[in-house]
Design a protein around this motif. Sequence first.
Motif, short mmCIF file in Angstrom:
data_model
loop_
_atom_site.label_atom_id
_atom_site.label_comp_id
_atom_site.label_asym_id
_atom_site.label_seq_id
_atom_site.Cartn_x
_atom_site.Cartn_y
_atom_site.Cartn_z
N PHE A 28 0.82 -1.20 0.00
CA PHE A 28 0.00 0.00 0.00
C PHE A 28 0.86 1.26 0.00
O PHE A 28 0.65 2.18 -0.80
CB PHE A 28 -0.92 -0.02 1.22
N ILE A 29 1.85 1.31 0.88
CA ILE A 29 2.74 2.48 0.93
C ILE A 29 3.55 2.59 -0.35
O ILE A 29 3.79 3.69 -0.87
CB ILE A 29 3.67 2.38 2.16
N GLY A 30 3.99 1.44 -0.90
CA GLY A 30 4.75 1.47 -2.14
C GLY A 30 3.96 2.06 -3.29
O GLY A 30 4.46 2.88 -4.06
N ASP A 31 2.69 1.65 -3.43
CA ASP A 31 1.84 2.20 -4.49
C ASP A 31 1.60 3.69 -4.29
O ASP A 31 1.61 4.47 -5.26
CB ASP A 31 0.49 1.47 -4.51
N LEU A 32 1.39 4.11 -3.04
CA LEU A 32 1.16 5.52 -2.76
C LEU A 32 2.37 6.37 -3.14
O LEU A 32 2.24 7.41 -3.80
CB LEU A 32 0.82 5.70 -1.28
N SER A 87 -5.49 4.40 7.04
CA SER A 87 -4.92 3.18 6.49
C SER A 87 -3.40 3.30 6.39
O SER A 87 -2.67 2.34 6.69
CB SER A 87 -5.51 2.90 5.10
N ILE A 88 -2.92 4.46 6.00
CA ILE A 88 -1.47 4.66 5.92
C ILE A 88 -0.83 4.53 7.29
O ILE A 88 0.18 3.83 7.47
CB ILE A 88 -1.17 6.05 5.31
N LEU A 89 -1.41 5.18 8.29
CA LEU A 89 -0.84 5.14 9.64
C LEU A 89 -0.91 3.74 10.23
O LEU A 89 0.03 3.29 10.90
CB LEU A 89 -1.58 6.14 10.54
N LEU A 90 -2.01 3.02 10.02
CA LEU A 90 -2.15 1.66 10.55
C LEU A 90 -1.18 0.71 9.88
O LEU A 90 -0.63 -0.20 10.52
CB LEU A 90 -3.58 1.16 10.36
N THR A 115 -7.12 -3.50 4.72
CA THR A 115 -7.14 -2.97 3.36
C THR A 115 -7.00 -1.45 3.42
O THR A 115 -6.88 -0.86 4.49
CB THR A 115 -8.44 -3.36 2.63
N SER A 116 -7.05 -0.83 2.24
CA SER A 116 -6.92 0.63 2.18
C SER A 116 -8.18 1.33 2.66
O SER A 116 -8.18 2.56 2.79
CB SER A 116 -6.61 1.07 0.74
N ARG A 117 -9.24 0.59 2.93
CA ARG A 117 -10.49 1.21 3.38
C ARG A 117 -10.95 0.74 4.75
O ARG A 117 -11.52 1.51 5.51
CB ARG A 117 -11.60 0.95 2.36
N ALA A 118 -10.74 -0.54 5.06
CA ALA A 118 -11.32 -1.09 6.28
C ALA A 118 -10.45 -2.22 6.82
O ALA A 118 -9.57 -2.74 6.14
CB ALA A 118 -12.74 -1.60 6.01
N THR A 119 -10.72 -2.57 8.07
CA THR A 119 -10.11 -3.73 8.71
C THR A 119 -11.16 -4.83 8.80
O THR A 119 -12.28 -4.58 9.25
CB THR A 119 -9.62 -3.36 10.12
N LEU A 120 -10.79 -6.03 8.37
CA LEU A 120 -11.72 -7.14 8.34
C LEU A 120 -11.43 -8.10 9.48
O LEU A 120 -10.29 -8.52 9.67
CB LEU A 120 -11.64 -7.90 7.01
N LEU A 121 -12.48 -8.42 10.26
CA LEU A 121 -12.39 -9.40 11.33
C LEU A 121 -13.33 -10.56 11.01
O LEU A 121 -14.31 -10.40 10.29
CB LEU A 121 -12.80 -8.79 12.68
#
Length: 316
Positions: A28-32, A87-90, A115-121
């Motif tokens: 995610f950080i690499g794409d950003l 998402s970036i900070l997490l 993910t870039s939008r949510a955390t899935l549990l």
Amino acid sequence: LVFIAFWFFARWLTRERGYLAGWAPNVFIGDLVRQIIRVAVTLIGLIIALEIADATSVIGSVLGALGLAGLALGFAIRDTVENYIASILLSLRQPFSPDDHVVIDGQEGLVLRLTSRATLLMSFDGNHIRIPNAIVYKGVIVNYTRNPNRRFSFELGVGTDVNLLDALQLARNTVQESPGVLTSPAASVQIHSLGDSNVLLRFYAWIDQTQSDYSAVRSETIRRVKAAFQQADYDMPEPIYRLRIGDQNALSGEFGGDGVAQGILAEEPSAESPEPVEHSPEAGESPEAAARSQLRADERSEAGDDNLLREDAPKE
């Protein structure tokens, strides 16, 4: 020509397996970062091209229009931007890892992915829980897995005529000898309260979650303590109640002179308690173990690079 050259150079520089590949902490950080570099290099090429064409006056108008459009767009998609930044900070300071047992904003389960939008549990019922990352970042997170040692507790009542010193010693030894219970920190038993018909004892013990199943060890320990108390002939009474009938004079002939109903209270069982069936922590599957087996076969195995959580990432 200059603008086209810079555009191709930006795409070459930021290709997935190019010069910048492999240095980012996660995908995610690499794409950003690649997108930021691509836009910056392309803008530099556009400014140089306009300078060559002697059209630099257009730059101020374009930047002003872009600034106003960006401000309006920022207010319109504020929640989306907040989730994106969270998402970036997490992903940089990962407070949990895949498979961790967590409670986030009152929702309990095992971590599937970030993910870039949510955390899935995945809850222990097998349901998927999707929590927006802005809530995850600002909310209270309880991680039961991060520390391998975890304490469990339970309560058990004994009769008021039981020798409490002997009961405490027997209980402490039984808990300490249960499979999976750690010797350090040692198990402990305390007198919690004095009830109407019993003395309530509270038990504490620690396990290593990497070696033992929490629910299985706790269940087996409770069974062993109850069996030890039964073998020692310790009374474990239930609450006792007296039932009085309203009109004592009218019912005194049937129920006795003091109006107390005879035979209403349940009699204590006279038969000896049967021998407990042998059980071990490995018998059966706890809810946590069942959920983990479901989790490993779930969509996280097919998530690919979309999952921002990594085992080797720095932990918060």
